[in-house]
Design a protein around this motif. Structure first.
Motif, short mmCIF file in Angstrom:
data_model
loop_
_atom_site.label_atom_id
_atom_site.label_comp_id
_atom_site.label_asym_id
_atom_site.label_seq_id
_atom_site.Cartn_x
_atom_site.Cartn_y
_atom_site.Cartn_z
N LYS A 72 -4.24 2.18 10.04
CA LYS A 72 -3.64 0.89 9.71
C LYS A 72 -4.71 -0.12 9.34
O LYS A 72 -5.70 -0.27 10.04
CB LYS A 72 -2.81 0.38 10.89
N ILE A 93 7.86 1.47 0.78
CA ILE A 93 7.79 2.44 1.88
C ILE A 93 8.19 3.79 1.32
O ILE A 93 9.33 3.98 0.86
CB ILE A 93 8.72 2.04 3.04
N TYR A 135 3.43 1.48 2.45
CA TYR A 135 3.54 2.27 3.67
C TYR A 135 3.88 3.70 3.30
O TYR A 135 4.57 3.94 2.29
CB TYR A 135 4.63 1.72 4.59
N ILE A 167 5.40 7.29 5.24
CA ILE A 167 6.04 7.87 6.42
C ILE A 167 5.91 9.38 6.30
O ILE A 167 6.56 10.02 5.47
CB ILE A 167 7.53 7.47 6.52
N GLN A 227 3.83 6.74 11.03
CA GLN A 227 3.85 5.60 10.11
C GLN A 227 2.43 5.20 9.76
O GLN A 227 1.59 5.03 10.65
CB GLN A 227 4.59 4.42 10.77
N GLU A 228 2.15 5.04 8.47
CA GLU A 228 0.81 4.70 8.01
C GLU A 228 0.88 3.53 7.03
O GLU A 228 1.63 3.61 6.05
CB GLU A 228 0.14 5.89 7.34
N CYS A 229 0.13 2.49 7.31
CA CYS A 229 0.02 1.37 6.38
C CYS A 229 -1.18 1.64 5.47
O CYS A 229 -2.33 1.41 5.84
CB CYS A 229 -0.15 0.06 7.14
N GLN A 261 10.75 1.28 11.87
CA GLN A 261 9.51 0.67 12.37
C GLN A 261 8.66 0.14 11.22
O GLN A 261 8.02 -0.91 11.35
CB GLN A 261 8.73 1.70 13.19
N ALA A 262 8.65 0.83 10.09
CA ALA A 262 7.85 0.36 8.95
C ALA A 262 8.41 -0.94 8.40
O ALA A 262 7.67 -1.85 8.01
CB ALA A 262 7.81 1.44 7.88
N ASP A 293 7.46 -3.67 10.85
CA ASP A 293 6.03 -3.96 10.78
C ASP A 293 5.67 -4.74 9.52
O ASP A 293 4.83 -5.64 9.55
CB ASP A 293 5.24 -2.65 10.83
N SER A 294 6.32 -4.42 8.40
CA SER A 294 6.05 -5.17 7.16
C SER A 294 6.51 -6.61 7.29
O SER A 294 5.85 -7.53 6.79
CB SER A 294 6.75 -4.49 5.99
#
Length: 579
Positions: free
Chosen positions: A7, A33, A74, A76, A80-82, A124-125, A128-129
């Motif tokens: 992240k 995403i 993002y 998935i 989860q990876e930004c 969750q993504a 988080d965004s």
């Protein structure tokens, strides 16, 4: 690699450089995403990354108002990876392309234990965004700036059934703080077999789930084909102005006979293509058709060297009814057979016959020609040059019409469904009555149209002349201020540039010596200020009358003071005469 290690920082170092005032009104920040879950990711990875790479190369090089203020990415997969925090798009191509390559490197093999895990990671993504966007706005705006652009639009790309993803997100986000979230779009990528069977509309549809609809947020589902072109059109929708707060066009029609109030039809406008003028490429992408010199190819010689003719290669013949006017742009150029004097008469006549035959063939077959201009030089970056395309239309006269045509890279998505329903009888009756009151013309004559351009330019010229006069200070007055006085009697007059005893021959039998009367500063200023043209090369002088007189009068005249120009005008019978 864990999520915490992958992240990025939520607020980049150049966050304060965002200029929110140069945005299109209503343009939101974007979050993409991508659901990269195996085994579907193995089929969509190459397509999605190629489309994203093409789109970002275009969006980063567009001039004009900013169409995408911020972008975050993002991924998935198993977690989860930004891949990309919120960054500016314009001028940031290298960093964005590196994120695309990182997305491409996510493996597509393997399996997951259920779709529920992927849906939870999507939720969750989104959350988080939203949190990162709030931090970004708080960091950059200081509570005042970006007040009109504090909305976010999230696009989720998945290969799973879209209805299930939409319902899962609605249920998971209905209790969250979604004030900044303007729209949530779920894009379902169908395989070729699924697309041919269902044949859904590419236009986004609103969610119909009423029991879990998120208040204040628009949730849409869009099904697209698994192709680079289809995904490019989804991303290019970000470049279009996201209005909707107010109508953009009022179309006024004449009122009915019993009502003088015009009928107003309120409309919205949509761009059909990206103007090539917004992209700085060399050579130009068919952008300049304002003059013939702009159309001719660029030469590397001197300015006096004659330019080479442009070479257009016919690549296809088109049916005239199959050419949409919405894909043509720019100003047309009229093509006619050459009359260049460097060609001999036989060649001119042969070329004239060929041109006549071409016009007749296209006109009789109701066809157009699709032309291509090959690049004359490679780009400065070392890559291949760009190709521009044109459509050649025939006419009843001995001439052709040349217009640029848009290419795939610059085409924007535009859904134009054909309505299967008939208009309502009331509305149809009103509009038919309005249109019937207009004067009907069989031929459009532009000579009957006036824009008041001449009057506007004349008024603007008068205003600019009053604000910026041609001469700010008379030349004679400027010389008076720069020359110091030569005595108590020299105040208010300019000293003569010629000596007092300059000789002039007036004839063969008599010779006299004449002293030229000097021009006072007041008279000179009067002449200078009243003139309308530029100042003359030499100051104008009064007319001298030279008479022969006796020696006594000559001696008295030589000892008398030199009269001014006003005295000479008032007493013409007593001129100055000196031998």
């Amino acid at each position: 690699m864990s999520m915490d290690n992958r992240k990025r920082q939520a607020v980049p170092s150049n966050a304060s450089n965002v200029n929110w005032s140069t945005l299109f009104p209503g343009q939101p920040a974007r979050v993409l995403i991508v659901e990269a879950l195996p085994p579907w990711w193995l089929e969509t990875c190459t397509m999605l990354c190629d489309a994203l790479d093409n789109f970002l190369s275009l969006a980063c090089n567009l001039d004009g108002p900013c169409r995408i203020p911020l972008l975050s990415l993002y991924a998935i997969s198993r977690q989860q990876e930004c891949l990309l925090p919120f960054v500016q798009v314009r001028g940031n191509l290298a960093r964005l392309r590196s994120c695309v390559e990182e997305l491409r490197s996510i493996p597509g093999e393997g399996c997951i234990r259920g779709a529920a895990k992927g849906g939870e990671l999507l939720r969750q993504a989104v959350l988080d965004s939203l949190q990162q966007f709030k931090q970004y706005i708080r960091h950059t705006s200081n509570g005042t700036a970006a007040s009109n652009n504090t909305f976010l639009e999230v696009t989720v790309v998945t290969s799973q059934p879209g209805q299930g993803i939409v319902r899962h997100l609605e249920m998971g986000l209905k209790d969250a703080d979604l004030v900044s979230l303007k729209r949530l779009l779920v894009v379902q990528i169908d395989s070729a077999a699924e697309w041919s069977q269902e044949n859904p509309s590419p236009k986004a549809k609103h969610s119909e789930a009423e029991d879990s609809l998120m208040l204040g947020t628009e949730v849409d589902l869009q099904q697209v084909e698994n192709s680079v072109l289809s995904m490019e059109m989804v991303l290019k929708a970000w470049l279009q102005e996201q209005g909707g707060d107010r109508e953009q066009l009022h179309l006024l029609l004449p009122g009915l006979l019993d009502n003088s109030i015009p009928v107003c039809v309120k409309c919205d406008m949509q761009e059909r293509l990206i103007s090539p003028a917004l992209i700085s490429v060399n050579p130009n992408l068919g952008v300049k058709t304002e003059s013939i010199q702009d159309f001719l190819p660029i030469t590397g010689g001197t300015a006096n060297q004659s330019q080479k003719p442009q070479r257009l290669k016919a690549i296809k013949a088109l049916r005239a009814d199959g050419v949409c006017a919405g894909v043509l742009y720019g100003l047309p150029l009229v093509i006619h057979p050459t009359t260049c004097w460097q060609l001999d008469w036989d060649e001119i006549e042969t070329n004239h016959n060929l041109f006549h035959a071409l016009c007749h063939t296209l006109q009789s077959r109701d066809m157009f020609l699709l032309l291509q201009v090959e690049p004359t030089q490679r780009s400065t970056a070392g890559g291949p040059g760009v190709y521009s395309h044109y459509v050649l239309q025939p006419s009843q006269s001995l001439s052709l019409l040349l217009k640029p045509v848009v290419t795939r890279e610059l085409l924007l998505p535009c859904s134009l469904p054909v309505s299967a329903q008939e208009p309502t009888p009331d509305a149809l009756q009103v509009l038919q009555g309005c249109v019937s009151q207009l004067d009907e013309e069989f031929i459009l004559n532009p000579l009957s149209l006036r824009s008041n351009l001449y009057e506007h330019l004349k008024c603007r010229g008068v205003l600019s002349q009053s604000r910026y006069p041609y001469r700010q200070q008379p030349a004679a007055a400027h010389r008076d201020q720069s020359q110091p006085p030569e005595g108590p009697k020299s105040t208010g007059r300019r000293p003569s540039r010629q000596p007092q005893n300059q000789c002039r021959q007036l004839g063969t039998n008599s010779k006299v010596r004449a002293t030229m009367a000097p021009i006072p500063s007041s008279s000179s200023s009067h002449f200078s200020s009243s003139s309308l043209g530029p100042p003359p090369a030499r100051a104008s002088r009064p007319t001298l009358e030279l008479l022969l007189s006796s020696s006594s009068s000559r001696s008295r005249s030589s000892r008398a003071p030199v009269p001014t120009h006003r005295e000479m005008d008032d007493n013409n019978d007593d001129p100055v005469v000196i031998e």
